[in-house]
Design an enzyme around this catalytic site. Structure first.
Site, PDB file in Angstrom:
ATOM      1  N   CYS A 194       0.830  -1.211   0.000  1.00  0.00           N
ATOM      2  CA  CYS A 194       0.000   0.000   0.000  1.00  0.00           C
ATOM      3  C   CYS A 194       0.862   1.257   0.000  1.00  0.00           C
ATOM      4  O   CYS A 194       0.430   2.313  -0.472  1.00  0.00           O
ATOM      5  CB  CYS A 194      -0.956  -0.001   1.193  1.00  0.00           C
ATOM      6  SG  CYS A 194      -0.145  -0.179   2.793  1.00  0.00           S
ATOM      7  N   HIS A 213      -1.311   1.395   7.655  1.00  0.00           N
ATOM      8  CA  HIS A 213      -1.865   1.305   6.305  1.00  0.00           C
ATOM      9  C   HIS A 213      -1.807   2.681   5.647  1.00  0.00           C
ATOM     10  O   HIS A 213      -1.910   3.713   6.314  1.00  0.00           O
ATOM     11  CB  HIS A 213      -3.306   0.804   6.372  1.00  0.00           C
ATOM     12  CG  HIS A 213      -3.924   0.559   5.025  1.00  0.00           C
ATOM     13  ND1 HIS A 213      -3.371  -0.303   4.099  1.00  0.00           N
ATOM     14  CD2 HIS A 213      -5.042   1.084   4.444  1.00  0.00           C
ATOM     15  CE1 HIS A 213      -4.133  -0.311   3.005  1.00  0.00           C
ATOM     16  NE2 HIS A 213      -5.141   0.521   3.191  1.00  0.00           N
TER      17      HIS A 213
END
EC number: 3.4.19.12
Length: 887
Positions: free
Chosen positions: A534, A842
């Site tokens: 990510c 994240h």
């Protein structure tokens, strides 16, 4: 007899030691390996072996030393591949399945590659020739050094007088020194006497890091129990501790690697270098390494309460004068010198070679994968394991793996002259001030055509009037001996022509779009998460919102400007794969429009290309999106750097530096930028790079010393508190800092360290400004306060605007503005957000896709329009993307 192991003769001793180096490389990795990763390593290394063989073939064999070093390097590469093929791969659990009837299609392709490599090794006839050269060279060396060695033995038996007063331990004084050292902040300097005290009482708790080339380290270094060498050319200021460990330490002995891996266990880490080195490069790199250990120790964080990271503020000469011991040259260094500085070292090194030649040129007949010609191509499946030692470019000051020596600070040694063209001939006229705020970044005196985006709404400014200069040898004191042919022709200088309106080449393997085609630059496509990727996805979505950049890669124009001679480039590997990912996303968006089934795009091949350049991105671990952003921009820059093969600039003489300090920041920074363009000149520089000045000032006599630093990403501190505005971060970034006693500047006028200040000033603002919010402190704690960033940002007050009209000698007209004309207003077009801690979390992003689609939220494969007006102003923002607006 064949098959019976013979005793090792002195002639074969070198081969045995070289083989042991290859064994260390192969068998010293505790990470679980899989078949695809090992084969990729084999293919890369075998290509390196072939490159060395070609060099040996073309080498003048009267230069026996250089030929021998190349042969040693080739032999190690051969042995590494041989070990993998014969001793590692057959014992992998996956190998048995891959050679059986239940093998998958992927495994069958991998086995083909394995047998192809096996066959090549078995039929290789060059390795015997290489071994013979190594053995013969050792015989010659032994004969040459036999008399010398005899004399050294006689000298070593002489007893030297011992100064017992010098080695008498004064415990009270030593304990006082140690108490004083314990009170210092990490990052401070210590004296020779303080280091001696530490070594007498705390040697087991002390790790010394020698920041000099391996050759100098082997010749002499401080004698202590725990010491390692990290070469100044092996890392960049943007590295993390993991990159130092996995890349810079590749050529180091096993025990040094182990010591560095245990660095957080030591109570003191002391860095030292040669402070008398003329270019000051060693000390600059020492400071960079100090910052890496203090601020970017992500793999093995250093707790300041347990470990002090300091540096020796005295020279090695003073160390000897103060009674410090020196460990002299080790003979083994002649056999296995693995220095990566200079030319012709043993490995030269694995890291640098893999940066430059890890992948051969992209096969121009295929768009599906990145083959490793002439071997079968590795399938583009996901790689999730294995981190064998690999090289990295760091690519420039990426900023920039391995790096070249840095840009020396402006101007020629002898006098204050604008050495703008470095090794090129001087121009015959100086352009007048450029009033175009988006004028392209071309070196003065060249006939470069601007590399402008086809969408640029501002036309090129008409050619400014020229001004003859009677004193134009200010370009260089060498100008009167430059070949006059260069004065008549600029054909050898780097060219960045305007983007053509047709396809750039008929045989290009990649689908390109002409500038006349309608390009939907607002495409919205998700990206698959390939296992903690990510951090890549969020940056790609933001970068691909930079319209000027993506047009150049979509229409294929970038390929004309790949410079395969660029010292730090990947020879187009990164650029080609960046373009392919962009086109995959563009085509996925196009298929969606005509009703075809669509999904997210995989970034696997692009990630593998990144990993081939920098091993930090090789496995499936989470990384910092900021590091990836810097790596990507610097990597693309080095690939497209039209001046990437030019030598570094010379440093300033003290007289020239003093003269420069009398100029305004506006003028001095412009001069430095012109010089910078002679070694760094690409579309990335034109679109993303800015510059800031770091000025030290003596509070006693007011003397200053200023250095100028180019940046692709501007990191600004986040003040503590509940919330703040982005402008508060810029105020913090540019405020004057009073230096602590142990950080004081050595003033050249006062001839001693004096109370001093440090101030950063932005001297060049780019077209596209990327801002990094420094949310992590030295202890890796995250500052989660809400930084309110505006959609329209005015940075005009922070731009150096102190011009007093004073120009250096020999210049009768203003230096080109290169777009540096206020005001500096920016519009937000992207934000990368981070949730969690440095070690886990994240990344997502918000991207402005234009007036029709507006702001889009991206979370890997998922994307959607924002749900309310200012959703993109997020408390989790980490990296911001702004585009300069001119009206």
């Amino acid at each position: 007899m064949p098959g019976i192991e013979q005793p090792v003769s002195r002639k074969n001793e070198t081969l045995v030691k070289l083989s042991s180096l290859a064994d260390e490389f192969v068998f010293n990795d505790e990470v679980q390996l899989n078949l695809q990763d090992v084969l990729q390593e084999c293919v890369d290394t075998y290509q390196n072996y072939q490159d060395e063989v070609k060099k040996i073939k073309n080498m003048d064999h009267t230069e026996s030393e250089k030929v021998s070093e190349l042969c040693k390097s080739a032999y190690i590469y051969y042995k590494i591949v041989h070990n993998f093929i014969t001793k590692v791969i057959p014992h992998l659990p996956e190998f048995e399945v891959a050679t059986g009837p239940k093998a998958s299609k992927l495994q069958a392709e991998l086995i083909k590659i394995y047998y192809s490599l096996f066959s090549r090794l078995e039929s290789d006839k060059k390795i015997s020739y290489i071994k013979n050269i190594i053995i013969k060279h050792m015989d010659t060396q032994e004969n040459n050094h036999s008399v010398e060695s005899h004399e050294q033995v006689k000298l070593s038996n002489k007893k030297l007088p011992v100064n017992r007063d010098a080695i008498e331990i004064d415990k009270d004084s030593i304990l006082q020194d140690i108490r004083y050292i314990n009170g210092k902040r990490s990052g401070s300097g210590i004296s020779c006497s303080e280091l001696l005290s530490l070594m007498k009482m705390k040697e087991d708790s002390l790790l010394l890091i020698d920041v000099r080339p391996k050759l100098e380290y082997d010749a002499h270094h401080i004698k202590t129990k725990n010491i390692i060498c990290i070469e100044p050319i092996s890392f960049k200021e943007s590295y993390s501790d993991q990159q130092i460990e996995k890349t810079s330490m590749i050529p180091s002995p096993k025990h040094e690697i182990q010591l560095f891996q245990r660095r957080s266990e030591f109570q003191y880490i002391i860095l030292y270098t040669d402070l008398e080195e003329k270019s000051n490069f060693y000390f600059q790199q020492l400071k960079s390494l100090l910052e890496i250990l203090l601020q970017r120790s992500f793999l093995r964080p250093i707790d300041d309460r347990k470990t002090k990271v300091l540096f020796l503020s005295d020279s090695l000469q003073n160390w000897i004068k103060n009674g410090g011991e020196i460990d002299k040259s080790q003979e083994v260094s002649k056999i296995r010198n693995r220095s990566i500085s200079g030319s012709g070292p043993l490995l030269n090194s694995l890291s640098e070679r893999k940066t430059i030649g890890a992948f051969p040129d992209i096969n121009r007949n295929s768009t599906k994968q990145m083959p490793i010609s002439p071997l079968p191509s590795l399938p583009g499946s996901e790689r999730t394991v294995a981190t064998p030692p690999n090289g990295s470019s760091t690519l420039g000051r990426i900023n920039s793996p391995v790096t070249h020596y840095p840009k020396a600070p402006l101007i020629n040694d002898s006098e204050f002259h604008l050495n703008i063209n470095n090794n090129h001939s001087p121009p015959t006229h100086l352009p007048s001030k450029d009033n175009n705020p988006l004028a392209s970044s071309m070196p003065i005196g060249s006939d470069h055509k601007p590399f402008m985006s086809p969408q640029n709404s501002l036309p090129l400014a008409p050619k400014p009037p020229t001004l003859e200069s009677k004193n134009y040898n200010f370009i260089s004191d060498r100008s009167n001996i430059i070949d006059q042919k260069q004065n008549r022709s600029r054909s050898l200088e780097p060219q960045l022509p305007p983007i053509p309106s047709t396809l750039i080449r008929k045989n290009s393997p990649e689908k390109t779009l002409s500038c006349n085609q309608m390009m939907d630059t607002s495409f919205t496509v998700g990206l698959e998460n390939m296992g903690n990727s990510c951090y890549i996805n969020c940056i790609i979505q933001c970068i691909f919102a930079t319209t000027e950049l993506i047009k150049i890669f979509l229409n294929g124009t970038y390929a004309k400007h790949i410079n395969k001679q660029s010292k730090l480039g990947s020879k187009g590997v990164l650029s080609h794969n960046f373009a392919k990912l962009l086109k995959d996303m563009y085509e996925e968006n196009s298929s969606k429009k005509i009703g075809k089934k669509h999904g997210a795009v995989k970034t696997l091949q692009f990630k593998m290309a990144c990993a081939s350049v920098n091993s930090l991105f090789k496995d499936a671990s989470q990384q910092d999106c900021l590091e990836f952003c810097q790596f990507l921009l610097d990597g693309l820059h080095e690939d497209l750097n039209q001046c990437g093969a030019n030598p570094p600039l010379k440093e300033l003489s003290p007289e020239a530096e003093k003269m420069r300090e009398n100029l305004s920041l506006r003028v001095a920074s412009s001069i430095e930028w012109e010089r910078y363009l002679t070694t760094d000149f690409s579309i990335i520089v034109d679109l993303f790079q800015g510059q800031y000045a770091s000025q030290l000032r003596c509070k006693v006599c007011n003397r200053t010393s200023t250095t100028y630093q180019a940046f692709s990403v501007l990191s600004v501190p986040v003040p503590s508190g509940k919330s703040c505005g982005l402008l508060d971060c810029f105020i913090e970034f540019t405020k004057t800092e009073n230096l602590e006693v142990d950080e004081q500047w050595f003033c050249p006028s006062c001839k001693k360290k004096q109370p001093s200040t440090k101030k950063l000033t932005i001297t060049r603002l780019p077209r596209n400004l990327i801002i990094h919010l420094k949310r992590f402190d030295n202890m890796m704690n995250k500052n989660n306060i809400f930084v309110r960033y505006p959609q329209i940002l005015d940075l005009t007050p922070f731009w150096a605007n102190d011009s007093d009209g004073k120009l250096p000698p020999g210049i009768t007209d203003e230096i080109p503005a290169r777009g540096q004309v206020p005001p500096f207003n920016y519009r937000l077009y992207g934000a990368a957000c981070h949730f969690g801690t440095l070690y886990g979390g994240h990344y997502t992003s918000y991207v402005d896709k234009g007036p029709e689609k507006g702001w889009i939220y991206f979370d890997d494969t998922v994307y959607r329009p924002v749900r309310f007006q200012n959703e993109f102003i997020s408390p989790s923002a980490y990296v911001l993307f702004y585009h300069r607006i001119t009206s």
